[in-house]
Design an enzyme around this catalytic site. Structure first.
Site, PDB file in Angstrom:
ATOM      1  N   GLU A 283      38.333  42.646  28.422  1.00 23.63           N
ATOM      2  CA  GLU A 283      38.751  41.739  27.360  1.00 23.63           C
ATOM      3  C   GLU A 283      37.707  41.701  26.240  1.00 23.63           C
ATOM      4  O   GLU A 283      38.051  41.657  25.057  1.00 23.63           O
ATOM      5  CB  GLU A 283      38.958  40.330  27.955  1.00 23.63           C
ATOM      6  CG  GLU A 283      39.810  39.424  27.099  1.00 23.63           C
ATOM      7  CD  GLU A 283      40.246  38.175  27.871  1.00 23.63           C
ATOM      8  OE1 GLU A 283      40.866  38.315  28.949  1.00 23.63           O
ATOM      9  OE2 GLU A 283      39.967  37.069  27.403  1.00 23.63           O
ATOM     10  N   GLU A 286      38.149  44.724  24.273  1.00 24.44           N
ATOM     11  CA  GLU A 286      39.376  44.609  23.483  1.00 24.44           C
ATOM     12  C   GLU A 286      39.106  43.781  22.226  1.00 24.44           C
ATOM     13  O   GLU A 286      39.540  44.134  21.126  1.00 24.44           O
ATOM     14  CB  GLU A 286      40.487  43.955  24.320  1.00 24.44           C
ATOM     15  CG  GLU A 286      41.824  43.913  23.590  1.00 24.44           C
ATOM     16  CD  GLU A 286      42.898  43.130  24.342  1.00 24.44           C
ATOM     17  OE1 GLU A 286      42.674  42.764  25.520  1.00 24.44           O
ATOM     18  OE2 GLU A 286      43.953  42.875  23.733  1.00 24.44           O
ATOM     19  N   CYS A 310      44.025  34.833  31.035  1.00 24.66           N
ATOM     20  CA  CYS A 310      43.854  34.691  32.492  1.00 24.66           C
ATOM     21  C   CYS A 310      44.596  33.506  33.078  1.00 24.66           C
ATOM     22  O   CYS A 310      44.800  33.453  34.273  1.00 24.66           O
ATOM     23  CB  CYS A 310      42.388  34.642  32.892  1.00 24.66           C
ATOM     24  SG  CYS A 310      41.277  34.234  31.597  1.00 24.66           S
ATOM     25  N   SER A 330      45.416  38.615  24.664  1.00 29.51           N
ATOM     26  CA  SER A 330      44.742  39.802  25.208  1.00 29.51           C
ATOM     27  C   SER A 330      45.667  40.504  26.191  1.00 29.51           C
ATOM     28  O   SER A 330      46.348  39.857  26.988  1.00 29.51           O
ATOM     29  CB  SER A 330      43.461  39.369  25.922  1.00 29.51           C
ATOM     30  OG  SER A 330      43.004  40.413  26.747  1.00 29.51           O
ATOM     31  N   LYS A 369      50.013  30.910  39.530  1.00 28.82           N
ATOM     32  CA  LYS A 369      49.638  32.240  40.016  1.00 28.82           C
ATOM     33  C   LYS A 369      50.708  32.803  40.943  1.00 28.82           C
ATOM     34  O   LYS A 369      50.836  34.016  41.078  1.00 28.82           O
ATOM     35  CB  LYS A 369      48.298  32.178  40.747  1.00 28.82           C
ATOM     36  CG  LYS A 369      47.111  31.949  39.834  1.00 28.82           C
ATOM     37  CD  LYS A 369      46.651  33.243  39.155  1.00 28.82           C
ATOM     38  CE  LYS A 369      45.568  32.969  38.132  1.00 28.82           C
ATOM     39  NZ  LYS A 369      45.433  34.061  37.156  1.00 28.82           N
ATOM     40  N   GLU A 372      53.078  34.304  38.649  1.00 27.28           N
ATOM     41  CA  GLU A 372      52.470  35.489  38.035  1.00 27.28           C
ATOM     42  C   GLU A 372      52.551  36.691  38.983  1.00 27.28           C
ATOM     43  O   GLU A 372      52.896  37.795  38.570  1.00 27.28           O
ATOM     44  CB  GLU A 372      51.008  35.206  37.666  1.00 27.28           C
ATOM     45  CG  GLU A 372      50.321  36.343  36.926  1.00 27.28           C
ATOM     46  CD  GLU A 372      48.827  36.102  36.711  1.00 27.28           C
ATOM     47  OE1 GLU A 372      48.145  35.664  37.647  1.00 27.28           O
ATOM     48  OE2 GLU A 372      48.357  36.358  35.599  1.00 27.28           O
ATOM     49  N   GLU A 377      56.436  43.072  36.210  1.00 29.78           N
ATOM     50  CA  GLU A 377      55.505  44.067  35.659  1.00 29.78           C
ATOM     51  C   GLU A 377      54.217  44.173  36.479  1.00 29.78           C
ATOM     52  O   GLU A 377      53.391  45.049  36.220  1.00 29.78           O
ATOM     53  CB  GLU A 377      55.202  43.763  34.182  1.00 29.78           C
ATOM     54  CG  GLU A 377      54.569  42.421  33.877  1.00 29.78           C
ATOM     55  CD  GLU A 377      55.578  41.303  33.590  1.00 29.78           C
ATOM     56  OE1 GLU A 377      56.719  41.371  34.122  1.00 29.78           O
ATOM     57  OE2 GLU A 377      55.229  40.358  32.858  1.00 29.78           O
ATOM     58  N   CYS A 526      40.462  25.845  35.439  1.00 26.66           N
ATOM     59  CA  CYS A 526      40.982  26.081  36.798  1.00 26.66           C
ATOM     60  C   CYS A 526      40.468  25.044  37.794  1.00 26.66           C
ATOM     61  O   CYS A 526      41.126  24.770  38.794  1.00 26.66           O
ATOM     62  CB  CYS A 526      40.592  27.461  37.282  1.00 26.66           C
ATOM     63  SG  CYS A 526      41.071  28.755  36.145  1.00 26.66           S
TER      64      CYS A 526
END
Lengths: 596, 159
Positions: A283, A286, A310, A330, A369, A372, A377, A526
């Site tokens: 990241e 990037e 994230c 990102s 999560k 996710e 994908e 988190c």
């Protein structure tokens, strides 16, 4: 200075500032008044009536959570009148609650159950209304289960979704005895704007909102000899797990957690922190590449500011609410998904295991999560990259089931490889942590020097303020980055989706010229995630945050790019940041979703 | 732009786009469409920049904001105690017989919907009912039959 108000509660004199509620005044002298709809993070609702108290000289009882103190008040919190009323109120709540406690997932962790037991709510209560109600149990979401039969309509979840997250996926519909907590047109949570953040689950006082549990799937995998079960643990789990196992908030239990995971029978005990470090490399690069394309190449297809990716709650939120900004996110996958993709490729090769026989489990402070990991994908290894996601709470339950005495466990170390991490990875668990970790690495990549903050602690991005900004001026960069000389890198950190929304609205209005924005869906980051031990409060989140920054300070390696395993994985496998292999395994794309 | 979108936009132009505008907009939709569809609620949420769930919550709170399709004429019979003692059950039975539907249903030609409602404030003249916005009081089965026949005839001559 506001005026001090003097009153007596249960014949004890107390003096508090004007505007304090009776509940808070009582707390000050260690008198506990029971509550249900009240929550420290939320506005006062005053609808459950459990906190009623008596004011001497007045016929009516007062809701202590909503009632400000007045001079000379005499409050009784435990008079016969209060006790009788309170018991009746609890009985009424229980009468419309499917009180099948022994088969409930929240058994033993339910606030209503605790109160019922405290007030000895017996069978001589009111008629059980559940057989006459028509209720729904929504089992469609991979993250959250919503069982209306357990709902007592306290509306903590609705206030959470509206105030903390500005999502309002949940609402009150209908009225009177028909009133219920529901979504748009009573659709399943899976089909509405819900981000799966789980903050509602974290605040639900009963079993009406719970995480979808995968404990039994994980046990089945562990007990299957053919399977090699890999487990990864998120940064914020190690500073909160202890709370669910009888320890006070703010204990670092990394070593005990690793020991417990090994005792549970996981074949490889690895660390999401390793891929947090990897996220920083990908990241961070990037970001630098985007800066180059915008500032030097004047490439208009490249978008700034870049936001972090994230937090899966944030990702789903932006997909729903700001789909026009998806190119700003990102492309780096979250550490959990980077880990999953590497576990069944790189790691499988290293330990000579068949990825088809591998089961990848993660322990996360998060319910989003779970969603996710289920995204179509997220199968770049050729298999489902992360098979099962457990919350911190679920891991605690597994440890209890296994009969492990957690507090007496000796400390143990993660397996290698994919078990070593830096201090920069640990702070991913706190709001501002990803920003700090990224700056520690990016600044050094560009200038060859450490970030100009004492002991690498970038204080301006730390703390619990809703939105924080920090500017770092780049001076004397290395020749490759000469174009950044004199550039002031503008960063912004926000936590909680209502704050994220404000930041994005400012970006949309052109009122903010940030380069890099860190957003975490949950309050505190988190460490205050929807999968963390219950309860949560500003004070508890503060303690967890202190623990995270302490864990960072205690690490020998504080910067992601100095993690020897990270250096090794680039040498042996990935070759270079943003390279071909990285794009295949570590980066992803997003899709716009309907807002309504 | 779809018709619903256009209608909601016009209502929002008329009543504003703050939280307080929600109720007049919803009432406006009911006046025009008889009920508030899922599509209409989404458009209201978009115009007022609020969540669709909040629009649904407000719409379902009010008995007179129907969220399910209704007939052209919505009959609401007062269900409260005074009207009940004046014989509202016989009135409902008569209506069910005349319209060949049960309480809560709509006739197959989409002309009548039969519902109950809370107090209409006509306790001294019960039993009472509303057909759309028009009140009818001191009802008897005979009187109800006449009213329905009149509405039916009106429908026939309109077609």
């Amino acid at each position: 200075m506001s005026e001090k108000i003097n009153l007596r509660i249960d014949n004890i004199a107390v003096s508090v500032t004007e505007g304090t509620t009776i509940l808070d005044a009582a707390k000050k002298i260690n008198i506990r008044i029971p509550t249900l709809c009240y929550h420290e993070d939320l506005c006062v609702a005053g609808n459950c009536r459990v906190c009623m108290v008596e004011q001497v000289g007045s016929d009516r009882l007062l809701p202590s959570c909503a009632m400000p103190v007045a001079e000379g008040m005499e409050i009784l919190t435990n008079s016969l009148k209060v006790r009788n009323a309170r018991k009746k109120i609890i009985e009424l709540l229980v009468s419309e609650h499917r009180a099948e406690c022994t088969t409930c997932y929240k058994n033993g962790k339910c606030e209503l159950q605790e109160l019922s037991s405290e007030y000895i709510v017996g069978e001589d209560g009111f008629i059980d209304l559940i057989p006459f109600k028509d209720y729904t149990i929504d089992l469609f979401s991979p993250s959250i289960i919503k069982d209306d039969s357990k709902c007592i309509r306290c509306q903590r979840c609705i206030r959470t979704c509206a105030e903390l997250q500005s999502v309002s996926a949940l609402t009150v519909s209908h009225k009177g005895d028909q009133m219920k907590v529901t979504s748009f047109f009573e659709k399943p949570m899976y089909e509405v704007v819900c981000t799966n953040c789980g903050q509602c689950v974290n605040r639900c006082p009963t079993g009406a909102l719970t995480e979808r549990t995968y404990i039994d799937h994980v046990w089945a995998a562990i007990n299957d000899d053919r399977k090699h079960v890999v487990v990864q643990t998120a940064p914020a789990v190690r500073i909160a797990l202890g709370e669910a196992l009888g320890m006070p908030p703010g204990e670092i239990v990394t070593g005990k957690m690793v020991a417990a995971l090994r005792r549970l029978g996981f074949d490889s005990v690895l660390d999401t922190n390793f891929t947090a470090d990897l996220t920083i490399i990908e990241e961070g690069n990037e970001l630098l590449q985007r800066l180059k394309k915008v500032l030097v190449d004047k490439d208009e297809s490249v978008k700034l500011p870049m936001t972090t990716s994230c937090s899966p709650g944030w990702v789903k939120f932006i997909e729903h609410v700001f789909p026009e900004f998806l190119e700003h996110v990102s492309t780096a996958k979250s550490p959990q998904q980077m880990f999953g993709a590497l576990a069944k490729t790189f790691y499988a090769e290293r330990i000579d295991a068949d990825p088809a026989e591998m089961v990848s489990v993660s322990v996360m402070p998060c319910t989003a999560k779970k969603f996710e990991a289920d995204r179509p994908e997220m199968r770049s290894s050729g298999y489902k990259d992360v098979d099962y996601v457990l919350t911190t709470r679920e891991l605690a339950l597994m440890i209890k089931q296994a009969g492990i005495d957690f507090t007496s466990l000796p400390d143990d170390d993660y397996d290698s490889i994919m078990g070593v991490s830096s201090g920069a990875a640990v702070i991913f668990g706190a709001t501002g942590g990803v920003m700090e970790a990224a700056l520690r690495t990016a600044y050094e990549v560009v200038t060859g020097r450490e970030v100009p903050f004492e002991n690498l602690n970038i204080e301006p991005v730390r703390g619990m303020d809703n939105v924080r900004e920090a500017t770092i001026k780049i001076e004397n960069p290395l020749p490759d980055w000469a174009f950044l000389d004199g550039v002031e890198l503008k960063t912004c950190v926000a936590h909680g989706l209502s704050n994220a929304k404000k930041v994005m609205e400012a970006v949309r209005a052109g009122a903010a010229d940030y380069h890099f924005i860190e957003i975490m869906a949950c309050p505190g980051g988190c460490l205050g995630g929807g999968g963390q031990p219950i309860p949560t409060s500003p004070e508890i989140r503060e303690k967890r945050s202190e623990a995270i920054y302490l864990e960072d300070e205690l690490k020998v390696i504080r910067k992601s790019h100095e993690n020897p395993e990270i250096v090794m994985i680039y040498e042996k496998f990935l070759k270079e940041p943003l390279g071909h292999k990285s794009h295949e395994l570590l980066h992803t794309h997003y899709k716009g979703r309907s807002r309504y | 732009m779809s018709e619903v979108k256009q209608m909601v936009k016009e209502l929002a132009n008329q009543y504003g786009r703050s939280n307080e505008s929600l109720l007049p907009i919803l009432q406006g939709i009911v006046t025009k469409e008889l009920h508030i569809s899922e599509e209409a609620m989404i458009e209201v949420a978009r115009e007022l920049d609020m969540s669709a769930a909040q629009v649904y919550g407000t719409a379902t709170f009010y008995s007179f904001l129907d969220t399910r399709p209704t007939g052209k004429y919505v009959i609401r019979v007062c269900k409260t105690i005074t009207c009940m003692m004046h014989g509202k059950n016989q009135i409902i039975r008569e209506l069910e017989n005349l319209l060949k539907i049960r309480l809560g249903e709509t006739t197959h030609d989409g002309v009548f919907t039969l519902l109950e409602t809370n107090c209409l404030g006509q306790c001294h003249k019960g039993p009472a009912m509303l057909i759309n916005e028009l009140p009818f009081t001191e009802l008897t089965p005979e009187k109800v039959r006449k009213i329905i026949i009149e509405y039916r005839n009106r429908e026939i001559s309109a077609n």
